[in-house]
Design a protein around this motif. Structure first.
Motif, PDB file in Angstrom:
ATOM      1  N   LEU A   2      31.099  92.869  30.237  1.00 42.86           N
ATOM      2  CA  LEU A   2      31.080  94.292  29.869  1.00 42.86           C
ATOM      3  C   LEU A   2      30.170  95.089  30.803  1.00 42.86           C
ATOM      4  N   ALA A   3      29.007  94.513  31.106  1.00 42.68           N
ATOM      5  CA  ALA A   3      28.050  95.218  31.973  1.00 42.68           C
ATOM      6  C   ALA A   3      28.648  95.456  33.357  1.00 42.68           C
ATOM      7  N   ASP A  30      25.816  85.159  36.959  1.00 47.44           N
ATOM      8  CA  ASP A  30      24.565  84.694  36.336  1.00 47.44           C
ATOM      9  C   ASP A  30      23.997  83.524  37.139  1.00 47.44           C
ATOM     10  N   GLY A  57      28.574  89.682  27.610  1.00 52.40           N
ATOM     11  CA  GLY A  57      27.646  90.761  27.989  1.00 52.40           C
ATOM     12  C   GLY A  57      27.767  91.092  29.472  1.00 52.40           C
ATOM     13  N   LEU A  58      27.824  90.059  30.287  1.00 53.36           N
ATOM     14  CA  LEU A  58      27.907  90.258  31.736  1.00 53.36           C
ATOM     15  C   LEU A  58      29.242  90.885  32.118  1.00 53.36           C
ATOM     16  N   ASP A  66      18.253  82.288  25.090  1.00 49.87           N
ATOM     17  CA  ASP A  66      17.736  82.917  23.882  1.00 49.87           C
ATOM     18  C   ASP A  66      16.831  81.882  23.222  1.00 49.87           C
ATOM     19  N   ASP A 117      28.069  84.270  24.656  1.00 52.65           N
ATOM     20  CA  ASP A 117      27.587  85.633  24.389  1.00 52.65           C
ATOM     21  C   ASP A 117      27.192  86.325  25.696  1.00 52.65           C
ATOM     22  N   LEU A 118      26.429  85.596  26.504  1.00 50.72           N
ATOM     23  CA  LEU A 118      25.958  86.177  27.776  1.00 50.72           C
ATOM     24  C   LEU A 118      27.144  86.509  28.685  1.00 50.72           C
ATOM     25  N   ARG A 159      35.823  84.999  21.594  1.00 52.11           N
ATOM     26  CA  ARG A 159      35.183  86.313  21.509  1.00 52.11           C
ATOM     27  C   ARG A 159      36.100  87.395  22.078  1.00 52.11           C
TER      28      ARG A 159
END
Ligand code: 8YV
Length: 327
Positions: free
Chosen positions: A117-118, A268, A114-115, A297, A110-111, A168
């Motif tokens: 996309l960010a 990360d 997120g990273l 999380d 998930d992270l 994903r």
């Protein structure tokens, strides 16, 4: 009454877990959030002579430390990565090593998304404009990023986490997923067989719009992202690393990012951790850096701690660990 095994814990753990551990072990722990310093640690384990060590974070378990622990039988790390542990040395000394694979796969995947996309959509720069009052009329193409949809992805290390990232990404309608690593995978459906291709590392670099690092750190993967590797990558490519910092040569990355050899990076993980605020990578707008929060999380971290505790409990009850590293 039989004597409880002595357990050393290198960093603060929530009270609830210490209570659980105190029932089964005679615990000595470094009661602080800051990692214990190496000299103090060596002194402390020598005096305490633990039967086991529970590792929070990435404290190095090397020959020097093991030499001080004359009675040690088990090490349990609250992580899936174990590059901080000399597992060969542990094996020679018949020390069991437990880790926590599986329970953090989804969280890290998930992270990673997120990273990605960010970084692709330049979240950090965009957020700064809001905070600095610079959100105003602008060119229609200002603040634009790079689209993930219909892109070609390269995954370096298609293991548990790499595969969860790939699953994903399928929902983003990516065109192709190239992967490199130790071996080719088999896929049980035609769609995946067409989507995934096992290729040479340099070929992957030359073809991918996004290169994602999810392999483990070892002698073969250390610094594989060096200046030679960056030369292969497309100038508009984006590099994402949620594995270990040492897989990238950070000086070479700085050069590649500042010269436009590659477009951007989202990390990360870095060397060192924590990364000093003066590090030159932090001067670059096209480098987004997170403080190693891949598995952070609440649900996942609790599961990781529980597995690490169960590994130790099982070991001292003469049962197999939940997850033991076999070398
Ligand atoms: C953790 C990790 O941040 O599991 C790993 O290998 O790097 C992370 O999940 C870390 O180990 C927490 O202690």
């Amino acid at each position: 009454m039989s004597k409880l095994p002595r357990l050393f814990i290198n960093q603060h753990l929530p009270e609830h877990y210490l209570n659980i551990l105190n029932e089964k072990f005679d615990c000595d722990y470094h009661d602080g959030i800051q990692p214990i310093q190496s000299d103090e640690l060596l002194k402390r384990v020598e005096q305490y002579n633990p039967d086991a060590i529970l590792l929070v974070g990435s404290l190095k378990i090397d020959k020097q430390l093991l030499d001080k622990c004359k009675s040690i039988k088990a090490v349990s790390t609250i992580s899936v990565g174990y590059d901080h542990i000399d597992v060969e040395e542990c094996k020679k000394r018949n020390i069991a090593v437990g880790y926590t694979p599986g329970v953090l796969t989804d969280s890290v995947a998930d992270l990673t998304i997120g990273l990605l996309l960010a970084t692709a959509r330049r979240f950090e720069e965009a957020m700064q404009t809001v905070r600095n009052g610079k959100w105003g009329p602008r060119d229609i193409l200002a603040s634009c990023g790079k689209s993930v949809t219909n892109s070609t992805i390269g995954i370096v290390g298609l293991g548990r986490i790499g595969m969860a990232v790939a699953q994903r990404l399928k929902s983003f309608g990516v065109k192709k997923i190239f992967y490199s690593g130790t071996h080719e995978k088999t896929f049980d459906n035609e769609t995946d067989q067409k989507l995934f291709s096992y290729v040479e590392f340099f070929y992957l670099l030359s073809q991918s719009d996004f290169v994602i690092i999810t392999c483990s750190l070892n002698e073969k993967t250390k610094n594989i992202f060096n200046s030679d590797a960056f030369k292969q990558m497309k100038p508009d490519s984006i590099l994402i690393n949620t594995s270990r910092g040492s897989i990238i040569d950070q000086d070479a990355l700085y050069d590649a990012l500042s010269s436009g050899q590659i477009h951007a990076a989202g990390l990360d993980v870095t060397v060192p951790e924590p990364l000093p605020p003066t590090d030159k990578l932090l001067t670059l707008k096209n480098c987004l850096i997170l403080p190693h929060i891949g598995s952070a999380d609440v649900t996942t971290r609790n599961k990781m701690i529980q597995v690490a505790i169960d590994n130790l409990r099982n070991y001292f009850e003469n049962k197999p660990m939940v997850s033991q590293i076999n070398v």
